[in-house]
Design an enzyme around this catalytic site. Structure first.
Site, short mmCIF file in Angstrom:
data_model
loop_
_atom_site.label_atom_id
_atom_site.label_comp_id
_atom_site.label_asym_id
_atom_site.label_seq_id
_atom_site.Cartn_x
_atom_site.Cartn_y
_atom_site.Cartn_z
N ILE C 95 45.26 44.48 40.02
CA ILE C 95 46.31 44.82 40.97
C ILE C 95 47.65 44.93 40.25
O ILE C 95 48.46 45.80 40.57
CB ILE C 95 46.41 43.75 42.09
CG1 ILE C 95 45.05 43.47 42.73
CG2 ILE C 95 47.44 44.14 43.14
CD1 ILE C 95 44.43 44.63 43.45
N CYS C 158 49.12 35.02 33.68
CA CYS C 158 49.78 36.32 33.54
C CYS C 158 50.33 36.45 32.14
O CYS C 158 50.54 35.47 31.44
CB CYS C 158 50.83 36.54 34.62
SG CYS C 158 51.77 35.12 35.08
C1 LIG Z 1 42.15 41.24 44.51
C2 LIG Z 1 42.49 39.92 43.92
C3 LIG Z 1 43.83 39.58 43.68
C4 LIG Z 1 44.18 38.36 43.15
N1 LIG Z 1 45.48 38.05 42.94
C5 LIG Z 1 45.82 36.82 42.47
C6 LIG Z 1 47.17 36.43 42.34
O1 LIG Z 1 48.10 37.17 42.66
N2 LIG Z 1 47.44 35.19 41.86
C7 LIG Z 1 46.47 34.31 41.52
O2 LIG Z 1 46.76 33.20 41.10
N3 LIG Z 1 45.18 34.65 41.65
C8 LIG Z 1 44.83 35.88 42.10
N4 LIG Z 1 43.50 36.20 42.26
C9 LIG Z 1 42.49 35.22 41.89
C10 LIG Z 1 41.99 34.43 43.09
O3 LIG Z 1 43.05 33.71 43.70
C11 LIG Z 1 40.87 33.47 42.69
O4 LIG Z 1 41.38 32.54 41.76
C12 LIG Z 1 39.71 34.17 42.05
O5 LIG Z 1 39.49 35.42 42.65
C13 LIG Z 1 38.41 33.35 42.13
O6 LIG Z 1 38.09 33.03 43.46
P1 LIG Z 1 37.10 33.93 44.37
O7 LIG Z 1 35.86 34.10 43.59
O8 LIG Z 1 36.92 33.12 45.60
O9 LIG Z 1 37.80 35.22 44.61
C14 LIG Z 1 43.17 37.43 42.81
C15 LIG Z 1 41.83 37.76 43.04
C16 LIG Z 1 41.49 38.97 43.60
C17 LIG Z 1 40.04 39.27 43.83
#
Ligand SMILES: Cc1cc2nc3c(=O)[nH]c(=O)nc-3n(C[C@H](O)[C@H](O)[C@H](O)COP(=O)(O)O)c2cc1C
Ligand SMILES: Cc1cc2nc3c(=O)[nH]c(=O)nc-3n(C[C@H](O)[C@H](O)[C@H](O)COP(=O)(O)OP(=O)(O)OC[C@H]3O[C@@H](n4cnc5c(N)ncnc54)[C@H](O)[C@@H]3O)c2cc1C
Ligand SMILES: Cc1cc2nc3c(=O)[nH]c(=O)nc-3n(C[C@H](O)[C@H](O)[C@H](O)COP(=O)(O)OP(=O)(O)OC[C@H]3O[C@@H](n4cnc5c(N)ncnc54)[C@H](O)[C@@H]3O)c2cc1C
Ligand SMILES: Cc1cc2nc3c(=O)[nH]c(=O)nc-3n(C[C@H](O)[C@H](O)[C@H](O)COP(=O)(O)O)c2cc1C
Ligand code: FES
Ligand code: FES
Lengths: 340, 299, 340, 299
Positions: C95, C158
């Site tokens: 993103i 990041c």
């Molecule tokens: C589309 C998308 C955008 C994300 N944006 C962020 C973000 O801005 N900041 C962050 O710390 N993690 C971000 N993540 C990571 C999620 O918060 C999470 O740590 C990661 O996806 C693992 O969890 P999940 O398997 O439940 O998605 C993003 C994940 C996805 C899929």
């Protein structure tokens, strides 16, 4: 300016004679010592046992190479059970390198593969750099070495006894030491393929260290460390507590690792050597994905548990995918997704 | 592809019948080629979830019966207890849906070599829950050889017994027990088995069911001078001998204990060869005297 | 010796009043400054936008906390598209931290959340340690800070502009520097939760560095680096080339990371602080798996894309799973799979 | 749960009819609640693969039509082209199977405010391939308001046209074109559209179809002083506004370009607001002048 209104017609699979015309041969040898395989498909170490089991499903000579289960110096019982857990689109395993030891391996397993005319990429492991070297030396002295062994895959994703069990592949120095000693134990032109773990901050660093120390190629990736908990018994599901995660779930990690190291090679940060891709390959499309990311050959691991015919099926599907896209050979496709 | 010794096939099996039997689902698949090769004790491995599946591993089921030919070509029957995502998917299949089937797998129950039917050994076949599924077919083969066959079927409750009616046809004597007494003797197989062995002078006890029961059957058989042949059920990732997940400690003829693959060297083992002492609380450890155990201690 | 012949009866779900009796409250505060949440379920940063979108499906006050999309100093357009690829049991995203910038965030997004009585864990990001600190300071000065912000999640996955774009979370020093400056920018008792990346050789080292520098808790895990190739266009599928892999596919990696760091805490190798688990949670069982591995709270990310009601559904399923196993509270289950 | 403004529902939709229409599958689901809320241009998001699915993301489809009540409760119809794993699964569903449906999603086609039906603007509705699916319902609404409605349907070949017969009923004039001339005019929509706009004096052109076509329609409409309302199709991970994957550069009323979510701010946009210059070869870049583009250059 105007645009056609047309939905892309889903093209039917091409006639198989086009696929048959694709040159599948690949070279996994060190520079100056070609080691040509008839096709890029291999089994993955530990996912195919040592030959007879899959020979019930297809002739082992159909493979580009048969990759054996990592063998160590002594016989090993492996860990207790449970040794596995199914995970979403993958699995966790904790086998503990069960095996016969290198002596029995060369007299029995390698013998069987020789009798069946297989091309064998022998995977070796050790708890110390010296053990790796001893295993390699025993292998090099074996009667079948010259005519069946197309290379040695060095599985450095095993615990380094001297360093609190940290796996060799997590440390450039430890990895390099293994490669140096293995190099000294094998004939000059034997391909030495370092098999890397994805569980590192910078995989290109480890790759570079291995190549500098004598590896002639790389296999990526080994399993990534994972864990599943048995919620009925409230304890880790596999007896080894953590285990290796594999299968289609991890394929994007494999593609990424191959891409990163290939990019580093293209940028001149390390020599360009053959990469063998492994991780979650299920179909010819998946194999092609690893190839266009930079792999010269491809191994099929966990998916073999779902489909014992997978390595050969993937070979045929790959040929069709290549033909579909106008590639005349596998080599033309290697790294094709990188900017020119 | 060069000609291989085909002792196993991998086919798309079409479900042609699915019926509820107590707590289980009895499924019949068209699976040409398997019936011809299969013997009692063999199992099949079914893939689950179809083309979009997140479940990569096959699920293994004992072959309940086979029909080598017929209107549909060869068929294979399995009896499935829905306990998790894979078995729920399989039992939810509807007629004419298909799934990939590999079989026959494993080593079948060894049958006694009988020169004179009069000398055929009496056998007791013990099934716990759906573990009885492969035994009816086994009973048939044994009786063809002239063996006197008794069956002992046990389960937690009546609905978890399988094949009580079939048993009366397949065997010369049937004993039923349930934990709750809902059918037959109230109690465990281990309470009735000694009587059955003694009464029938059985020389072989075949058993299929949970590990605890198999151990118990082995001990009782040994106490009565009978051989136990037990079909085990270890978690299997591949079913074809390539993954090394399904191992258990078993003594070889040489007396040495090895971690052997229950999918290719089993699932049927001589009960007295299994190192039951290594099993506890859902874990199985490697006995210290097992081949290669020393290699593990090194690192 | 004898054994019962009985197949485990698959027990029916317990009556919901048993589940209702489970104490779901958890404390994510630093030691000495409790920050009690009514339940452990949270959205995951970047998987829930900033409130109104999911409020169409459930009331945001139902959550233990709402975790906002990582916000930086300036407004950001994010990357071009495609930004995503579906992968086996997961997805890849790239993103590029699209967002309004911290000023608009506090005046609009945080305002909305305040008006709707949400408890908010604000995720912040930066290209330098100073930027993190500035974002934190602006947040701390905002009118809604005191009554809605239950903590600050510091997304150190990041790129560090000063270090050739290596992500902060891959380097203990860089991570520590961010924590130190953020700590200085926020009131003493504000929970500061460092969100770690799994893409490191030793995650416990990074965790320890963050805690030493002032973090009061940890979130694990962020996405793991992956890649998908578009085989029709023969180029990386997402415009950012590599992307973050998430979803159930990576859950075993999350469980492993939480387990490893919890083990290190139990062994006294670092202070014991609350861990927020995230990675592939789809069901109450999955949430319980992260909790018994050591997590105090649980975030639902990618699965929200499949089921916008997931965070609340998982909360209720978790209560039932806990009741099923005789746990009277979430706290009793935290770390329960570790050896006692 | 506290009372929320329910403008969207998430239901298990039971398939009650599935029929092949040319190259497409026309599916009718029982999905109570959606019909009441939906308007032309809205879409639904279907989960795929069932409980064992490895495909986590929903697939989005324009609503073709709805029936608020009836024998089955409300129904929703979609027209699906099977192009990949998800659409193959959906088109392979059999009656009485279910899948989860979320809808209505997105912003519908804006309808002209009409005080006097005599002043109602003429409209042209342009559908490329299955892009025509939402247009028949739209045509109805427009004609209810007194608009003269013309339809232009185009596709590569006859089987990829959808709704030719319905169009004749729904619209006051219909123009068909196919790339291969298998039905109607041989050629592209862009070749016939100017004539249709001129002939009908259309003030609004609604369009749904591939991006290239939408750009072309926008340009032609502008050249004829008409407003284009186009329904775009960006890859969407969530469909509900939480993932930021479906963005595209669109100019706001303030003239500023922003990367907006096509699932919540679209899928219908005014064609002249879309920054078509940013799209090329399947990629879309962020225009330099977009809000937040500078923030990206910083790092
Ligand atoms: C589309 C998308 C955008 C994300 N944006 C962020 C973000 O801005 N900041 C962050 O710390 N993690 C971000 N993540 C990571 C999620 O918060 C999470 O740590 C990661 O996806 C693992 O969890 P999940 O398997 O439940 O998605 C993003 C994940 C996805 C899929
Ligand atoms: C040789 C053999 C014969 C069997 N015969 C039958 C039979 O006739 N009828 C029947 O109902 N069941 C039989 N089983 C057990 C059956 O394979 C499991 O119940 C099934 O694999 C569980 O899958 P699941 O997805 O429903 O459960 P899950 O718990 O979701 O499965 C998760 C993973 O663990 C494995 N697993 C879980 N439980 C078992 C188990 N008990 N045995 C092996 N693997 C397991 C699964 O294969 C899968 O890989 C047999 C098992 C073996 C090894
Ligand atoms: C608002 C909207 C309305 C749509 N209406 C219709 C319709 O009425 N009929 C119809 O047949 N199709 C429609 N589509 C396209 C449809 O969603 C895709 O064809 C479908 O998602 C492809 O899924 P797949 O698994 O078959 O393909 P795959 O290529 O396997 O999908 C992989 C991933 O990419 C996404 N994806 C791939 N192609 C598209 C695409 N063209 N648009 C959006 N996402 C895509 C998928 O959702 C999935 O996440 C619409 C899309 C959108 C966004
Ligand atoms: C059960 C199992 C055993 C394995 N044993 C070995 C091994 O002995 N040596 C090795 O180098 N890799 C071993 N691997 C890793 C695989 O060779 C492969 O690198 C990894 O599984 C990723 O590929 P896949 O997703 O195709 O399985 C094993 C993997 C599995 C699943
Ligand atoms: S199940 Fe794989 S070796 Fe037995
Ligand atoms: S599809 Fe997720 S924000 Fe639009």
């Amino acid at each position: 300016m105007s645009h056609a209104v047309s939905m892309p017609d889903t093209a039917p699979a091409p006639p198989s004679d086009q696929a048959a015309a694709v040159d599948l041969r690949v070279d996994i040898g060190p520079s100056g010592a070609p080691q040509i395989l008839p096709n890029p498909l291999m089994t993955a170490s530990g996912c195919a046992a040592n030959g007879p089991e899959l020979h019930r499903f297809f002739d082992v000579t159909e493979l580009g190479a048969f990759v054996t289960k990592s063998v160590m110096r002594e016989p090993r019982s492996g860990r207790g059970t449970p040794r596995m857990a199914e995970t979403p689109s993958g699995m966790l395993n904790s086998i503990g390198l069960q095996g016969p030891g290198i002596d029995a391996f060369v007299s029995t397993d390698l013998r069987w593969l020789a009798e069946h005319d297989a091309r064998v990429l022998v995977s070796i492991a050790g708890g110390s750099a010296t053990e790796f070297a001893e295993v390699a030396a025993t292998l090099a002295e074996s009667r079948d070495f010259d005519h069946v062994v197309v290379g040695v895959e060095v599985n450095i994703s095993c615990p380094n006894v001297a360093n609190r069990g940290q796996v060799f592949a997590c440390d450039p120095q430890a990895s390099a030491k293994v490669m140096t000693l293995v190099r000294e134990s094998l004939p000059r032109d034997t391909p030495i393929i370092a098999k890397l773990s994805p569980d590192v901050t910078n995989i290109a660093d480890i790759a570079a260290a291995c190549l500098k120390a004598g590896a002639s190629g790389l296999t990526m990736i080994n399993t990534t460390l994972g864990m599943v908990i048995d919620l009925d018994r409230m304890r880790p599901q596999v007896a080894g507590i953590t285990g290796g995660l594999s299968g289609p779930a991890v394929r994007p990690m494999a593609v990424r690792a191959i891409w990163q190291v290939t990019s580093a090679m293209r940028e001149g940060r390390m020599p360009t050597v053959p990469i063998i891709g492994v991780g979650g390959v299920r179909t010819g499309r998946d194999a092609l994905e690893l190839i266009v990311a930079g792999a010269t050959a491809v191994q099929v691991g966990t998916v073999t548990f779902n489909d014992p015919l997978a390595p050969v099926r993937v070979r045929d599907e790959l040929a069709a995918e290549l033909a579909d896209r106008g590639f005349g050979s596998v080599s033309d496709a290697v790294g094709a997704a990188h900017p020119r | 592809m060069s000609a291989l010794d085909k002792d196993v096939v991998c086919v798309d099996g079409e479900l042609i019948a699915s019926r509820r039997v107590g707590a289980y689902q009895h499924l019949t698949f068209v699976a040409p080629g398997i019936a011809e090769l299969a013997r009692p004790g063999h199992f099949v491995a079914l893939s689950v979830g179809g083309p979009t599946s997140a479940n990569l591993l096959r699920r293994c089921f004992s072959i309940h019966q086979v029909t080598p030919s017929g209107t549909y070509g060869g068929t294979v029957d399995v009896v499935v207890s829905a306990v998790g995502v894979g078995t729920e998917w399989v039992t939810g299949l509807r007629p004419h849906e298909t799934t990939s089937i590999i079989g026959p797998l494993g080593r079948p129950f060894p049958l006694p070599t009988v020169d004179d039917p009069a000398d055929a050994p009496a056998c007791v076949l013990v099934g716990g829950g759906y573990g009885s599924a492969p035994l009816f077919w086994l009973a048939e083969r044994l009786r063809e050889r002239g063996c006197h066959v008794e069956m002992v079927l046990g389960a937690a409750t009546e609905s978890r017994l399988f094949g009580v009616v079939d048993a009366r046809r397949a065997a010369d004597g049937v004993t039923i027990c349930t934990d709750d007494g809902s059918l037959g003797h109230r109690g465990w197989i281990s309470e009735v088995l000694p009587v059955v062995i003694r009464r029938s002078r059985a020389q072989v006890v075949y058993a299929c069911g949970p590990m605890g029961m198999l151990q118990s059957v082995t001990e009782i058989a040994a106490a009565h001078g009978a051989v136990a042949q037990v079909a085990v059920e270890e978690a299997m990732a591949c079913g074809v001998g390539v993954c090394m997940t399904c191992v258990m400690p078993v003594q070889g003829k040489d007396g040495q204990t090895r971690m052997v693959r229950s999918c290719v060297e089993g699932p049927v083992f001589r009960g007295d060869r299994v190192r039951w002492d290594a099993f506890s609380g859902g874990l199985c450890t490697v006995p210290d005297d097992a081949v290669g155990a020393a290699g593990m201690r090194a690192h």
